[in-house]
Design an enzyme around this catalytic site. Structure first.
Site, PDB file in Angstrom:
ATOM      1  CB  VAL A  37      -4.866  -2.844  -6.661  1.00 26.42           C
ATOM      2  CG1 VAL A  37      -5.591  -2.596  -7.976  1.00 26.42           C
ATOM      3  CG2 VAL A  37      -5.523  -4.006  -5.911  1.00 26.42           C
ATOM      4  CD  GLU A  38       2.249  -2.979  -9.381  1.00 20.68           C
ATOM      5  OE1 GLU A  38       2.425  -3.250 -10.592  1.00 20.68           O
ATOM      6  OE2 GLU A  38       3.128  -3.115  -8.509  1.00 20.68           O
ATOM      7  CB  CYS A  84       0.700  -0.047  -0.587  1.00 25.98           C
ATOM      8  SG  CYS A  84       2.264   0.630  -1.159  1.00 25.98           S
ATOM      9  CD  GLU A  98       1.383  -2.207   3.386  1.00 32.35           C
ATOM     10  OE1 GLU A  98       1.128  -2.053   2.168  1.00 32.35           O
ATOM     11  OE2 GLU A  98       2.475  -2.622   3.803  1.00 32.35           O
TER      12      GLU A  98
HETATM   13  N1  THU Z   1       4.021  -2.443  -1.961  1.00 35.39           N
HETATM   14  C1  THU Z   1       3.005  -2.726  -1.083  1.00 35.39           C
HETATM   15  O1  THU Z   1       1.935  -3.169  -1.491  1.00 35.39           O
HETATM   16  N2  THU Z   1       3.235  -2.489   0.225  1.00 35.39           N
HETATM   17  C2  THU Z   1       4.410  -2.067   0.756  1.00 35.39           C
HETATM   18  O2  THU Z   1       4.486  -1.799   1.951  1.00 35.39           O
HETATM   19  C3  THU Z   1       5.601  -1.996  -0.128  1.00 35.39           C
HETATM   20  C4  THU Z   1       5.302  -1.894  -1.570  1.00 35.39           C
HETATM   21  C5  THU Z   1       3.774  -2.659  -3.401  1.00 35.39           C
HETATM   22  C6  THU Z   1       3.602  -1.404  -4.194  1.00 35.39           C
HETATM   23  C7  THU Z   1       3.934  -1.876  -5.596  1.00 35.39           C
HETATM   24  O3  THU Z   1       2.741  -2.388  -6.183  1.00 35.39           O
HETATM   25  C8  THU Z   1       4.907  -3.017  -5.386  1.00 35.39           C
HETATM   26  O4  THU Z   1       4.855  -3.331  -3.991  1.00 35.39           O
HETATM   27  C9  THU Z   1       6.337  -2.665  -5.773  1.00 35.39           C
HETATM   28  O5  THU Z   1       6.752  -1.526  -5.121  1.00 35.39           O
END
Ligand code: THU
Length: 151
Positions: free
Chosen positions: A60-61, A70, A72
């Protein structure tokens, strides 16, 4: 490892046949809920918990970029929201369903909630948590430290 790995006594997956296909399906379903308008890089994760349930999460950005969560983070929140426990097996997928490595910070997040010997599906095959974050610092290390320093 096959999709229905046979658990070995004393191992992280003892008592659980790890169905990697089902975990990947849960991760892909979670990925479909991702909010990633900035990176356009949706991520989904799923894990098997030591009581047998499957939990998942998506990224969720945020317009501030640096505050993006992230996938996770959502997984760990879901772990606690749905009864706690420890992570036995984990997988992470990108927008095309390909296996993705968790970022460094998220390896630490996963380590915190892992069973000893937790398994991860990675770009180089099935790995243990200790292989993806070697010589880690976490709750087990703090416990060892406390035990060593008990008067
Ligand atoms: N991202 C994750 O959700 N988990 C990870 O382990 C790697 C990166 C997401 C963060 C961001 O929203 C997108 O991937 C690009 O970096």
């Amino acid at each position: 490892m096959t999709d229905q790995a046979t658990p070995k006594a004393g191992h992280a997956d003892a008592g659980h046949a790890i169905n990697w296909t089902a975990l990947r399906a849960a991760a892909n379903e979670a990925m479909s809920h991702a909010y990633a308008p900035y990176s356009k890089f949706p991520v989904g994760v799923a894990a098997l918990v030591d009581d047998g349930r499957i939990i998942s999460g998506c990224n969720v950005e945020n317009a501030s970029y640096g505050l993006s969560l992230c996938a996770e983070c959502a997984l760990v929140s879901s772990l606690h929201m749905t009864g706690g426990g420890r992570l036995v097996a984990f997988t992470c997928v990108d927008g095309a369903g390909g296996i993705l490595m968790p970022c460094g910070r998220c390896r630490q997040l996963l380590y915190e909630h892992s069973t000893s010997g937790m398994l991860l599906e990675t770009v180089s095959g099935i790995r243990t948590i200790d292989e993806v974050i070697p010589d880690a610092f976490g709750p087990r290390e703090l416990e060892e430290f406390a035990a060593r320093n008990k008067s």
